[in-house]
Write a protein that holds these residues in place. Structure first.
Motif, PDB file in Angstrom:
ATOM      1  N   ALA A 148      33.768  34.605  42.317  1.00  0.00           N
ATOM      2  CA  ALA A 148      34.005  36.049  42.205  1.00  0.00           C
ATOM      3  C   ALA A 148      32.719  36.858  42.327  1.00  0.00           C
ATOM      4  O   ALA A 148      32.733  37.973  42.822  1.00  0.00           O
ATOM      5  CB  ALA A 148      34.695  36.363  40.877  1.00  0.00           C
ATOM      6  N   PHE A 201      34.592  33.714  47.861  1.00  0.00           N
ATOM      7  CA  PHE A 201      35.330  34.846  47.302  1.00  0.00           C
ATOM      8  C   PHE A 201      36.842  34.618  47.384  1.00  0.00           C
ATOM      9  O   PHE A 201      37.604  35.130  46.554  1.00  0.00           O
ATOM     10  CB  PHE A 201      34.944  36.139  48.018  1.00  0.00           C
ATOM     11  CG  PHE A 201      35.617  37.350  47.444  1.00  0.00           C
ATOM     12  CD1 PHE A 201      35.258  37.829  46.194  1.00  0.00           C
ATOM     13  CD2 PHE A 201      36.628  37.995  48.140  1.00  0.00           C
ATOM     14  CE1 PHE A 201      35.889  38.933  45.649  1.00  0.00           C
ATOM     15  CE2 PHE A 201      37.263  39.107  47.596  1.00  0.00           C
ATOM     16  CZ  PHE A 201      36.895  39.576  46.351  1.00  0.00           C
ATOM     17  N   THR A 245      39.224  33.780  44.404  1.00  0.00           N
ATOM     18  CA  THR A 245      39.884  34.768  43.539  1.00  0.00           C
ATOM     19  C   THR A 245      41.316  35.014  44.006  1.00  0.00           C
ATOM     20  O   THR A 245      42.206  35.226  43.189  1.00  0.00           O
ATOM     21  CB  THR A 245      39.123  36.113  43.510  1.00  0.00           C
ATOM     22  OG1 THR A 245      39.033  36.612  44.843  1.00  0.00           O
ATOM     23  CG2 THR A 245      37.737  35.953  42.921  1.00  0.00           C
ATOM     24  N   ALA A 246      41.529  34.969  45.325  1.00  0.00           N
ATOM     25  CA  ALA A 246      42.883  35.144  45.869  1.00  0.00           C
ATOM     26  C   ALA A 246      43.748  33.932  45.512  1.00  0.00           C
ATOM     27  O   ALA A 246      44.915  34.076  45.151  1.00  0.00           O
ATOM     28  CB  ALA A 246      42.833  35.355  47.371  1.00  0.00           C
ATOM     29  N   ALA A 296      44.808  34.266  41.961  1.00  0.00           N
ATOM     30  CA  ALA A 296      45.872  35.271  41.800  1.00  0.00           C
ATOM     31  C   ALA A 296      47.222  34.698  42.230  1.00  0.00           C
ATOM     32  O   ALA A 296      48.246  34.953  41.588  1.00  0.00           O
ATOM     33  CB  ALA A 296      45.538  36.524  42.607  1.00  0.00           C
ATOM     34  N   ALA A 308      48.036  42.149  41.860  1.00  0.00           N
ATOM     35  CA  ALA A 308      46.736  41.466  41.878  1.00  0.00           C
ATOM     36  C   ALA A 308      46.607  40.567  43.105  1.00  0.00           C
ATOM     37  O   ALA A 308      45.531  40.480  43.714  1.00  0.00           O
ATOM     38  CB  ALA A 308      46.548  40.651  40.598  1.00  0.00           C
ATOM     39  N   GLN A 330      46.099  42.905  46.031  1.00  0.00           N
ATOM     40  CA  GLN A 330      44.748  43.470  45.990  1.00  0.00           C
ATOM     41  C   GLN A 330      43.702  42.453  46.445  1.00  0.00           C
ATOM     42  O   GLN A 330      42.816  42.786  47.238  1.00  0.00           O
ATOM     43  CB  GLN A 330      44.417  43.949  44.571  1.00  0.00           C
ATOM     44  CG  GLN A 330      43.134  44.759  44.529  1.00  0.00           C
ATOM     45  CD  GLN A 330      42.718  45.129  43.112  1.00  0.00           C
ATOM     46  OE1 GLN A 330      43.273  44.631  42.134  1.00  0.00           O
ATOM     47  NE2 GLN A 330      41.745  46.004  43.013  1.00  0.00           N
ATOM     48  N   SER A 331      43.823  41.214  45.963  1.00  0.00           N
ATOM     49  CA  SER A 331      42.805  40.221  46.334  1.00  0.00           C
ATOM     50  C   SER A 331      42.909  39.848  47.812  1.00  0.00           C
ATOM     51  O   SER A 331      41.895  39.661  48.473  1.00  0.00           O
ATOM     52  CB  SER A 331      42.894  38.980  45.443  1.00  0.00           C
ATOM     53  OG  SER A 331      44.167  38.407  45.543  1.00  0.00           O
ATOM     54  N   THR A 335      41.490  42.812  49.811  1.00  0.00           N
ATOM     55  CA  THR A 335      40.025  42.828  49.712  1.00  0.00           C
ATOM     56  C   THR A 335      39.429  41.762  50.623  1.00  0.00           C
ATOM     57  O   THR A 335      38.443  42.003  51.326  1.00  0.00           O
ATOM     58  CB  THR A 335      39.582  42.593  48.252  1.00  0.00           C
ATOM     59  OG1 THR A 335      40.234  43.547  47.415  1.00  0.00           O
ATOM     60  CG2 THR A 335      38.083  42.740  48.095  1.00  0.00           C
ATOM     61  N   LEU A 336      40.097  40.611  50.632  1.00  0.00           N
ATOM     62  CA  LEU A 336      39.652  39.523  51.503  1.00  0.00           C
ATOM     63  C   LEU A 336      39.728  39.948  52.975  1.00  0.00           C
ATOM     64  O   LEU A 336      38.805  39.716  53.755  1.00  0.00           O
ATOM     65  CB  LEU A 336      40.549  38.305  51.254  1.00  0.00           C
ATOM     66  CG  LEU A 336      39.982  36.922  51.549  1.00  0.00           C
ATOM     67  CD1 LEU A 336      38.707  36.676  50.758  1.00  0.00           C
ATOM     68  CD2 LEU A 336      41.014  35.854  51.213  1.00  0.00           C
TER      69      LEU A 336
END
Ligand SMILES: [Zn+2]
Length: 227
Positions: free
Chosen positions: A127, A153, A156-157, A160, A206, A209-210, A213-214
């Motif tokens: 993260a 990163f 994090t996905a 989630a 979430a 969102q992840s 963002t990715l």
């Protein structure tokens, strides 16, 4: 100057807006059903006691400060109940039953819960190391480093996504326990389901969102590669 990147408004901002909206929904739904007392008169704390009796599952129960900060900690086998969950209300009872669902998952070695626990260290590292490597890679035009950051990163996905079955399953267990033990009935069960569905939606948000963002990071990288 990533803040003026139009891609930020295409990817990252909708994810953030969705997450904030989900937060608002869970708070307002909880507030609504926190005002509805249970007809059986049972409190959230009472539900924890009752379900331990009925299921034979034993673990520690502790009080923690805050609102909706409830959690079950598999590490020390403790159900932590927040100030908002010890009261006599449909919302309190629903939240405590959900956390009891996590305790049952732990006792039965529910696989997605174990998986989620196992990837936590990698997720925590990814993260902050992921974005760091990514932007260092971009800054020095080091494409492979930026990709490595992206992959880190992405943990994090993954986290989630793995969280989704854990949370949905805990809520399903909660609804079954509440109904079969006669804790809630009729409209109360409908209310409890609404509280738990609102909470579940924060986890869906979430994931969105992840992933967005990715995608935002991928779009930055894609743009760089063409340059
Ligand atoms: Zn949960």
């Amino acid at each position: 100057m990533f803040y003026f990147d139009p891609m930020y408004f295409v990817f990252a901002l909708p994810g953030l807006a969705l997450a904030l909206w989900a937060q608002f929904m869970v708070r307002s739904t909880f507030a609504r059903y926190a005002k509805v007392p249970t007809s059986s008169g049972i409190t959230g704390a009472g539900v924890a006691e009752l379900f331990m009796e009925r299921t034979g599952l034993r673990f520690g129960v502790a009080r923690i400060p805050g609102m909706l900060t409830d959690n079950y900690n598999p590490g020390n086998k403790t159900l932590n109940l927040s100030q908002s969950s010890v009261q006599n209300s449909v919302a309190s009872v629903a939240v405590v039953a959900h956390e009891f669902g996590h305790a049952l998952q732990d006792a039965q070695n529910y696989m997605p819960l174990r998986l989620r626990g196992a990837i936590v260290p990698a997720v925590n590292l990814g993260a902050w190391v992921g974005p760091l490597l990514f932007f260092i890679g971009l800054f020095f035009n080091h494409y492979d480093l930026a990709v490595a950051g992206l992959v880190a990163f992405a943990a994090t996905a993954v986290f989630a996504i793995v969280t989704l079955p854990v949370e949905l399953n805990a809520s399903n267990r909660a609804m079954q326990l509440l109904a079969s033990n006669g804790v809630l009935a009729g409209e109360e069960l409908v209310g409890a389901r609404k509280v738990l569905n609102a909470a579940a939606f924060t986890y869906v948000a979430a994931v969105a969102q992840s992933l967005l963002t990715l995608l935002y990071y991928v779009s930055i990288l894609g743009g760089r590669r063409q340059n």
